[in-house]
Design an enzyme around this catalytic site. Structure first.
Site, short mmCIF file in Angstrom:
data_model
loop_
_atom_site.label_atom_id
_atom_site.label_comp_id
_atom_site.label_asym_id
_atom_site.label_seq_id
_atom_site.Cartn_x
_atom_site.Cartn_y
_atom_site.Cartn_z
N SER A 125 0.88 -1.18 0.00
CA SER A 125 0.00 0.00 0.00
C SER A 125 0.91 1.22 0.00
O SER A 125 2.08 1.13 0.42
CB SER A 125 -0.84 0.00 1.28
OG SER A 125 -1.46 1.25 1.49
N TYR A 127 -1.67 -1.24 10.87
CA TYR A 127 -1.84 -1.56 9.45
C TYR A 127 -0.69 -0.99 8.62
O TYR A 127 -0.08 -1.69 7.81
CB TYR A 127 -3.19 -1.02 8.93
CG TYR A 127 -3.34 -1.18 7.44
CD1 TYR A 127 -3.54 -2.44 6.88
CD2 TYR A 127 -3.25 -0.08 6.58
CE1 TYR A 127 -3.65 -2.61 5.51
CE2 TYR A 127 -3.37 -0.24 5.21
CZ TYR A 127 -3.57 -1.50 4.68
OH TYR A 127 -3.67 -1.66 3.32
N1 LIG Z 1 -8.73 -0.82 -0.89
C1 LIG Z 1 -7.73 -0.02 -0.58
O1 LIG Z 1 -7.93 1.19 -0.44
C2 LIG Z 1 -6.34 -0.58 -0.44
C3 LIG Z 1 -5.27 0.33 -0.53
C4 LIG Z 1 -3.97 -0.16 -0.40
C5 LIG Z 1 -3.75 -1.51 -0.22
N2 LIG Z 1 -4.82 -2.37 -0.13
C6 LIG Z 1 -4.52 -3.79 0.08
O2 LIG Z 1 -5.10 -4.54 -0.96
C7 LIG Z 1 -5.28 -5.89 -0.53
C8 LIG Z 1 -6.67 -6.35 -0.96
O3 LIG Z 1 -7.65 -5.59 -0.27
P1 LIG Z 1 -8.95 -5.01 -0.97
O4 LIG Z 1 -8.81 -3.55 -0.99
O5 LIG Z 1 -9.24 -5.71 -2.22
O6 LIG Z 1 -10.03 -5.32 0.16
P2 LIG Z 1 -11.16 -6.43 0.25
O7 LIG Z 1 -12.15 -6.27 -0.83
O8 LIG Z 1 -11.65 -6.35 1.68
O9 LIG Z 1 -10.38 -7.79 0.02
C9 LIG Z 1 -9.60 -8.41 1.02
C10 LIG Z 1 -9.41 -9.86 0.66
O10 LIG Z 1 -8.63 -10.48 1.69
C11 LIG Z 1 -9.30 -11.64 2.14
N3 LIG Z 1 -9.08 -11.92 3.54
C12 LIG Z 1 -9.38 -11.11 4.60
N4 LIG Z 1 -9.12 -11.74 5.75
C13 LIG Z 1 -8.68 -13.00 5.41
C14 LIG Z 1 -8.29 -14.13 6.17
N5 LIG Z 1 -8.32 -14.12 7.50
N6 LIG Z 1 -7.88 -15.24 5.50
C15 LIG Z 1 -7.86 -15.28 4.15
N7 LIG Z 1 -8.24 -14.22 3.38
C16 LIG Z 1 -8.64 -13.10 4.01
C17 LIG Z 1 -10.78 -11.35 1.91
O11 LIG Z 1 -11.51 -12.56 1.76
P3 LIG Z 1 -12.46 -13.23 2.87
O12 LIG Z 1 -13.12 -12.12 3.64
O13 LIG Z 1 -13.41 -14.04 2.03
O14 LIG Z 1 -11.56 -14.08 3.69
C18 LIG Z 1 -10.74 -10.60 0.60
O15 LIG Z 1 -10.74 -11.52 -0.48
C19 LIG Z 1 -5.05 -5.88 1.00
O16 LIG Z 1 -3.77 -6.42 1.28
C20 LIG Z 1 -5.10 -4.41 1.35
O17 LIG Z 1 -4.32 -4.11 2.49
C21 LIG Z 1 -6.09 -1.94 -0.25
#
Ligand SMILES: NC(=O)c1ccc[n+]([C@@H]2O[C@H](COP(=O)([O-])OP(=O)(O)OC[C@H]3O[C@@H](n4cnc5c(N)ncnc54)[C@H](OP(=O)(O)O)[C@@H]3O)[C@@H](O)[C@H]2O)c1
Length: 264
Positions: free
Chosen positions: A143, A156
């Site tokens: 991130s 985080y």
């Molecule tokens: N959205 C943003 O603004 C942003 C910005 C920078 C970086 N990121 C990073 O991008 C990545 C993806 O996040 P996203 O934004 O796409 O959010 P998201 O839609 O909430 O996706 C998160 C994913 O991680 C999985 N996950 C969560 N807890 C888990 C667990 N205990 N075991 C296995 N899988 C788990 C979730 O699946 P389940 O709930 O089905 O387990 C989901 O598929 C993350 O690493 C996040 O830190 C996001």
């Protein structure tokens, strides 16, 4: 598990929503078979059906990677089935908003396990086989939070600083092996992340002045960078400016700026 296929095979963690789902779509569209994992089976099953319409073989493995040992278990399961991965995408992760002293300790443990320990264990288990075959692409999803400390989201941001640091170092170690590692650094992106992290009310997500990308755009930029073997990709111009600022400006400027974005 996947039967033999001539298509390259990718594993995507956190593929049940957001950036992970779109990375799986991106990989399938570009000729990969895909193993998708997360906790929510219905979402994974629906995505697998969609990926098959794109010509990919898609396998679902439901797993809670925040459980200590779960990532090693997953790697052992793949090895036992003779699975050889061409691409590993460590995307699963979540955040948490609030003062560190008030943060739920169990949630901190789960975040450290998922964002740090599972990513590290899975990479340690899978990368050696790639190096032995002289072929492979690894992606870490960090991130722009990795580039400066983030009061009110301290744990985080620290987990993402680890992901960036580990990824950049391993990328250097892998030079000349035929295997590359790319750290994808998105900024605010429309996914389930803000709701899951309690970040919806933060200016970073609620202010219309701060641009948000779609998960499809983030996945596309990440995929392109990974295929080119770039060590780091920061998505979007504004996010590049934020990351650059975190590296060059003194903390006396960075912390008030961070408060504007992460303060409630
Ligand atoms: N959205 C943003 O603004 C942003 C910005 C920078 C970086 N990121 C990073 O991008 C990545 C993806 O996040 P996203 O934004 O796409 O959010 P998201 O839609 O909430 O996706 C998160 C994913 O991680 C999985 N996950 C969560 N807890 C888990 C667990 N205990 N075991 C296995 N899988 C788990 C979730 O699946 P389940 O709930 O089905 O387990 C989901 O598929 C993350 O690493 C996040 O830190 C996001």
């Amino acid at each position: 598990m996947q039967e033999n296929s001539s298509r390259p095979l990718a594993l995507v963690t956190g593929a049940s929503s957001g950036i992970g789902s779109d990375l799986a779509r991106e990989l399938a569209r570009h000729g990969h078979d895909v193993i998708i994992t997360a906790r929510r089976a219905p979402e994974l099953d629906a995505l697998a059906t969609e990926l098959r319409t794109l010509g990919a073989r898609a396998t679902v493995i439901t797993k809670d990677l925040s459980v200590p040992g779960a990532a090693r278990e997953l790697a052992a399961q793949l090895e036992a089935a003779g699975t050889q991965l061409d691409v590993l995408v460590n995307n699963a992760g979540f955040g948490d908003v609030g003062a560190f002293v008030a943060e739920d300790s169990d949630r901190i443990d789960a975040m450290l396990q998922l964002n740090i320990a599972a990513l590290t264990a899975l990479t340690r288990a899978i990368a050696p086989g790639m190096v032995a075959r002289k072929r492979g692409r690894i992606m870490f999803v960090a991130s722009i939070a990795a580039y400066q400390p983030g009061p009110n989201m301290a744990t985080y941001c620290a987990t993402k600083a680890y992901v960036l640091s580990l990824g950049e170092a391993i990328a250097q170690e892998l030079r000349g092996t035929g295997v590359t590692l790319t750290v994808l650094c998105p900024g605010a992106t429309h996914t389930g992340f803000a709701a899951e992290s309690g970040a919806e009310k933060l200016p970073l997500f609620s202010s219309s002045l701060i641009p948000k990308m779609t998960s499809a755009a983030v996945a596309s930029a990440g995929y392109q960078a990974m295929i080119k073997g770039k060590p780091v990709v920061i998505t979007g111009l504004m996010n590049k400016v934020v990351a650059f600022s975190g590296q060059v400006f003194p903390r006396s400027i960075i912390f008030p700026a961070a408060k504007l974005m992460l303060g409630e």
